[in-house]
Design an enzyme around this catalytic site. Structure first.
Site, PDB file in Angstrom:
ATOM      1  N   GLY A 247       0.757  -1.240   0.000  1.00  0.00           N
ATOM      2  CA  GLY A 247       0.000   0.000   0.000  1.00  0.00           C
ATOM      3  C   GLY A 247       0.788   1.290   0.000  1.00  0.00           C
ATOM      4  O   GLY A 247       0.216   2.355  -0.211  1.00  0.00           O
ATOM      5  N   GLU A 284       3.750  -7.007   1.712  1.00  0.00           N
ATOM      6  CA  GLU A 284       3.294  -7.304   0.343  1.00  0.00           C
ATOM      7  C   GLU A 284       3.278  -6.035  -0.502  1.00  0.00           C
ATOM      8  O   GLU A 284       2.223  -5.604  -0.960  1.00  0.00           O
ATOM      9  CB  GLU A 284       1.867  -7.866   0.390  1.00  0.00           C
ATOM     10  CG  GLU A 284       1.664  -9.045   1.307  1.00  0.00           C
ATOM     11  CD  GLU A 284       0.184  -9.269   1.663  1.00  0.00           C
ATOM     12  OE1 GLU A 284      -0.677  -8.443   1.319  1.00  0.00           O
ATOM     13  OE2 GLU A 284      -0.088 -10.294   2.304  1.00  0.00           O
ATOM     14  N   GLY A 286       3.509  -3.625  -3.705  1.00  0.00           N
ATOM     15  CA  GLY A 286       3.372  -3.758  -5.159  1.00  0.00           C
ATOM     16  C   GLY A 286       3.840  -2.473  -5.820  1.00  0.00           C
ATOM     17  O   GLY A 286       4.977  -2.347  -6.261  1.00  0.00           O
ATOM     18  N   ARG A 323      -5.296   3.957 -15.486  1.00  0.00           N
ATOM     19  CA  ARG A 323      -5.467   4.598 -14.179  1.00  0.00           C
ATOM     20  C   ARG A 323      -6.211   5.932 -14.234  1.00  0.00           C
ATOM     21  O   ARG A 323      -7.059   6.186 -13.385  1.00  0.00           O
ATOM     22  CB  ARG A 323      -4.120   4.736 -13.461  1.00  0.00           C
ATOM     23  CG  ARG A 323      -3.452   3.382 -13.183  1.00  0.00           C
ATOM     24  CD  ARG A 323      -2.164   3.505 -12.394  1.00  0.00           C
ATOM     25  NE  ARG A 323      -2.389   4.118 -11.109  1.00  0.00           N
ATOM     26  CZ  ARG A 323      -2.141   5.379 -10.812  1.00  0.00           C
ATOM     27  NH1 ARG A 323      -1.592   6.176 -11.703  1.00  0.00           N
ATOM     28  NH2 ARG A 323      -2.422   5.849  -9.628  1.00  0.00           N
ATOM     29  N   CYS A 353     -12.632   5.203 -28.441  1.00  0.00           N
ATOM     30  CA  CYS A 353     -13.916   5.886 -28.586  1.00  0.00           C
ATOM     31  C   CYS A 353     -14.656   5.955 -27.255  1.00  0.00           C
ATOM     32  O   CYS A 353     -15.652   5.257 -27.040  1.00  0.00           O
ATOM     33  CB  CYS A 353     -14.757   5.159 -29.628  1.00  0.00           C
ATOM     34  SG  CYS A 353     -13.845   4.943 -31.143  1.00  0.00           S
TER      35      CYS A 353
END
Ligand SMILES: *Cc1c(COP(=O)(O)O)cnc(C)c1O
Length: 425
Positions: A247, A284, A286, A323, A353
């Site tokens: 996180g 963990e 990422g 994102r 589109c």
């Protein structure tokens, strides 16, 4: 002349007018491999990992890379070779991790919706631990493990109910989220786990959200988790490890999140004060390992001036860089070869589109059709979220290591996309 572009991306540097990744000129890569093209810096990934390793020096701690951030095989290989384990969320990710050289015992399996087939697959391979997210999942895992004659190592993901102060779509540790077991039900869930056959309680885990840019939420979550560890162990259920999730944010737009080593110095001060400093820890991460290790190179197709807005239409789109459309996220966009002269305020948009297909709003750019732009901080949650919308092939990827560039994923063709489809005879 040399100047860093962003504090978080020291391995992407402008030399004279030209942008480089480590020792490689980005315009050379675009010419050789075409655009859109993702370029990753290996040194950048290892630097980011190094900050965690410094924070954990002298402690019992293991880093499991949360591979959903970027699951390209060569990226996984970098982390496997650097000694990382992997945090997976699907059977597909399990196969990828193994293909990249992960040891099964170094894999942990997270996620709210593991299927029986995925549990069977992971048990047969002998993964290190299942991070279980509900009582219903515990029951199913127990059944699957018994049927397979195996014992599943389990950790229960608890929901500490702290606000990570990030975008609502990437907050996961609040009461209204689908993730984890509620704080108040945790002890009961551990008692259930300890009583079920085929399960061995191994630890506890939490993950409160993503792109977290402050220490406060982590420190609060740690306190909440330690309260639970005390209650669970007081009930006679020992916990071998404490997994604190991922996180930690990255610098996308000038906001500098805490460095991993500084954050862990604070967390260990708390852990030591509460007498937990010598426990086995797992994390963990990422995004913080790969986000600022990648850029996406794209060509300007057209400049389209308008009365209300100017548009800069590029050959990368929401299918490559999802994102902004998903989270209104910000990516810095810079010219690959800087030009002298005045800038124009424009919206940088893709060819798809959809009005949601924008990459940046109101950017001051001096650029022309045929120029190359770099969309920065594109190493995490871009390629791994890429789609084929508009039958656009997924981009190619290059890994740079010093002066050497390796093509790690070929550009996807329309033929690749149609491979599994059939016409009706
Ligand atoms: C996504 C995820 C992570 C990694 O989050 P980042 O914000 O990328 O560090 C870690 N653990 C779990 C359970 C996740 O779902």
């Amino acid at each position: 002349m040399s100047a860093y572009l962003l504090p978080g991306q020291p391995h992407f540097e402008r030399r004279g007018a030209d942008l480089f990744a480590e020792g490689v000129r980005l315009s050379d890569l675009a010419r050789q491999y075409g655009t859109p093209l993702f370029v990753y810096s290996k040194a950048s990934m290892l630097d980011a990992l190094g900050a965690y390793q410094r924070g954990f020096a002298g402690r019992k701690a293991r880093i499991h890379y949360a591979m959903k951030a970027n699951s390209s095989l060569a990226v996984l290989q970098v982390f496997a070779q650097a000694g990382c384990g992997f945090d997976i969320v699907s059977g597909g990710e399990l196969e990828r991790a193994l293909a990249a050289g992960a040891r099964p015992a170094d894999i942990i399996f997270s996620g709210v919706g593991k299927t029986r087939a995925e549990m069977q697959q992971a048990l047969a391979i002998g993964i290190g631990c299942f991070n279980v997210e509900s009582e219903a999942e515990l029951e199913v895992l127990s059944q699957v493990a018994c049927a397979a004659g195996k014992t599943a190592q389990v950790s229960i993901r608890v929901n500490p109910n702290v606000d990570p102060k990030t975008h609502p779509y990437i907050s996961t540790g609040l009461k209204g989220n689908k993730f984890g077991v509620a704080h108040e039900r945790t002890l009961q869930t551990y008692k259930r786990a300890a009583s079920l056959p085929g399960l061995q309680v191994a630890g506890i885990d939490c993950h409160i959200g993503s792109q977290i840019t402050e220490n406060g939420p982590y420190l609060d979550a740690m306190d909440r988790v330690l309260d639970l560890v005390q209650a669970i162990e007081a009930a006679g259920i020992p916990l071998r490890h404490i997994d604190f999730g991922g996180g930690l944010g990255i610098n996308y737009s000038g906001v500098q999140p805490p460095a991993a080593d500084a954050l862990w110095a604070q967390l260990f001060a708390k852990l030591d004060a509460r007498g937990f400093g010598d426990r086995q820890f797992m994390i963990e991460p990422g995004r913080s390992l790969v986000g600022n290790a990648g850029v996406c190179l794209t060509e300007v197709l057209y400049m389209k001036p308008g009365e209300q807005k100017n548009f800069c239409i590029i050959d990368a789109a929401m299918n490559d860089l999802p994102r902004p459309a998903m989270y209104q996220a910000f990516h810095e966009i810079v010219p690959v070869n800087a030009r002298e002269g005045a800038t124009l305020l424009c919206d940088v948009v893709g060819p798809v589109c959809e009005s949601g297909d924008w990459i940046g709003h109101d950017r001051a750019l001096n650029t022309h059709a045929g120029d190359l732009l770099a969309v920065m901080s594109a190493g995490a949650y871009c390629m791994s979220m890429a789609s084929n919308y508009n039958t656009r092939g997924r981009a190619a990827e290059v890994l740079v290591d010093g002066g050497k560039a390796t093509l790690i994923r070929e550009r996807e063709s329309a033929g690749d996309q149609m491979l599994r489809e059939r016409l009706v005879p």
